[in-house]
Design an enzyme around this catalytic site. Structure first.
Site, short mmCIF file in Angstrom:
data_model
loop_
_atom_site.label_atom_id
_atom_site.label_comp_id
_atom_site.label_asym_id
_atom_site.label_seq_id
_atom_site.Cartn_x
_atom_site.Cartn_y
_atom_site.Cartn_z
N ASP A 91 8.63 -6.28 21.08
CA ASP A 91 9.86 -5.65 21.55
C ASP A 91 9.97 -5.88 23.06
OD1 ASP A 91 8.06 -3.91 22.68
OD2 ASP A 91 8.63 -2.18 21.46
N ASP A 277 11.11 -3.10 11.08
CA ASP A 277 9.85 -2.52 11.54
C ASP A 277 10.06 -1.03 11.58
OD1 ASP A 277 11.45 -2.53 14.16
OD2 ASP A 277 9.69 -1.33 14.63
N CYS A 315 0.63 2.80 -8.40
CA CYS A 315 0.20 1.92 -7.31
C CYS A 315 -1.15 1.30 -7.62
CB CYS A 315 0.13 2.72 -6.01
SG CYS A 315 -0.34 1.74 -4.58
N CYS A 317 -3.03 -0.23 -5.12
CA CYS A 317 -3.71 -0.49 -3.84
C CYS A 317 -5.16 -0.01 -3.90
CB CYS A 317 -2.96 0.18 -2.68
SG CYS A 317 -3.33 1.93 -2.46
N CYS A 320 -5.49 3.85 -4.12
CA CYS A 320 -5.13 4.43 -5.41
C CYS A 320 -6.12 4.04 -6.51
CB CYS A 320 -3.71 4.04 -5.79
SG CYS A 320 -2.47 4.86 -4.75
N HIS A 346 -2.57 2.74 1.76
CA HIS A 346 -1.61 3.01 0.67
C HIS A 346 -0.17 2.89 1.16
CE1 HIS A 346 0.68 4.64 -2.55
NE2 HIS A 346 1.28 5.40 -1.65
ZN LIG Z 1 -1.69 3.17 -3.41
#
Ligand SMILES: [Zn+2]
Length: 379
Positions: A91, A277, A315, A317, A320, A346
């Protein structure tokens, strides 16, 4: 390799594309995790790569004050300094000056402020911001713009837009001088750097349209939409996005700065935005809030103390797959560092996976049904 962009599929106003930079390609629509001080808080670059992050954002204000853009240039630029080989966007530093710095004053020259770290005096001008970003060597540099304080009258929004346009012309002239090798005091660490202009105009559609047309007239590689998600309603934001993207060139990426919630991402993509973003997934993770397929989940809630289920049943990930809500709540309540890491893994997975699903929906022409699935989920 220089900067490029090509649209690969469209679905209504939405599109998928590929952004080409000196540090590799980015599939769009894309979400950029925020790496304020050369790191995304709580996770390593290895984590980011395994999550599928293809581009991250660095904050010029922070890196300029500490450790300093010249020190980073002596290390070969930001990519080499931090060990991240994929694309980086920086930025302009303006937003943090407006939100963090002490005793700031703004005039036509630029922003005068004192460092929030040690009180030292600094001036950030459009030229200086371009110089700092050239030393950092990001793949995408942003122009310095004025952040309009809300609520603002039409007159105030117009005056701010005019100042931003004047600054944009100066920033572009400096960028072109640097590119031409005419800035002897600037060590360029990425010859392929692109510069994006920023559309302002508050919540006034006529100003947004005028700002878009005049910013495009200055001839940047691409364009961003600034000054949204700052307190206006989501309806106002959606309308400003739609009126702006309609006036931006179709063959250049469009970046909606600092936005937003998962809902905001889906709605903005449907209106033609390609890049985002936001600190929400990372900041909220550190505050114990998880974005899930069932809505937001506050892990400190007592009801999760003996909940053996994963944070988000839908999920896959790392967090999880390996952690229960009860364990994550324990870590958070005990102020364990791992709480921030696991929650951030996550939330970033949720955001990046949402973008993957959005891209897939566009390719198959079913963004409308994907979008309908988000309505009413309070995301
Ligand atoms: Zn997750």
């Amino acid at each position: 390799m220089s900067f490029g962009f090509r649209v690969t599929h469209t679905d209504g106003a939405a599109r998928t594309g590929v952004l080409t930079t000196a540090h590799g390609d980015v599939e769009t629509p894309a979400f950029m995790p925020v790496g304020t001080q050369g790191a995304v808080k709580g996770v390593t670059h290895r984590d980011l790569e395994s999550l599928g992050a293809t581009i991250i954002l660095g904050n010029t204000y922070h890196l300029y004050l500490r450790p300093g853009d010249e020190l980073i240039a002596r290390r070969g630029g930001l990519h080499r300094f931090i060990g991240w080989t994929r694309p980086i966007l920086t930025d302009s530093g303006g937003y943090q000056v407006f939100s963090l710095a002490d005793r700031r004053t703004i005039d036509d020259d630029g922003a005068h402020f004192r460092s929030h770290l040690d009180g030292s005096a600094h001036t950030l001008t459009p030229e200086r911001s371009a110089d700092i970003q050239a030393r950092l060597g990001s793949d995408i540099a942003m122009v310095l713009d004025e952040c309009l304080a809300l609520p603002a009258t039409h007159d105030a929004a117009r005056a701010s837009m005019e100042r931003t346009l004047a600054w944009a012309a100066r920033a572009r002239a400096r960028f072109e001088a640097i590119r031409a090798g005419e800035a002897a005091d600037v060590t360029v660490t990425n010859a392929g750097q692109a510069q994006f202009g920023i559309v302002q105009g508050g919540v006034f559609g006529d100003l947004r349209e005028e700002s878009a047309e005049r910013t495009v007239g200055l001839g940047f590689e691409a364009y961003a939409i600034g000054g949204l998600s700052v307190g206006e309603s989501t309806d106002e934001m959606d309308e400003m996005v739609a009126r702006t993207t309609a006036r931006l060139p179709a063959d250049r990426p469009r970046y909606l700065m600092g936005v937003g919630t998962p809902r905001d991402l889906v709605e903005a993509v449907a209106r033609g935005v390609d890049m985002f973003d936001c600190v929400l997934p990372t900041r909220n993770a550190r505050n114990g809030q998880l974005f899930t397929s069932e809505g937001r989940l506050n892990i400190s809630n007592r009801r999760y103390a003996e909940d053996d289920g994963p944070p988000d049943p839908a999920c896959d990930c790392y967090t999880c797959r390996t952690c229960s809500r009860a364990y994550l709540r324990h870590l958070y309540m005990a102020h364990e560092i791992n709480a921030a890491t696991l929650n951030t893994l996550h939330n970033l997975h949720f955001y990046l996976d949402t973008m993957r699903r959005i891209r897939e929906a566009i390719v198959f022409g079913r963004l409308e049904s994907f979008r309908a699935g988000y309505v009413g989920r309070r995301q």
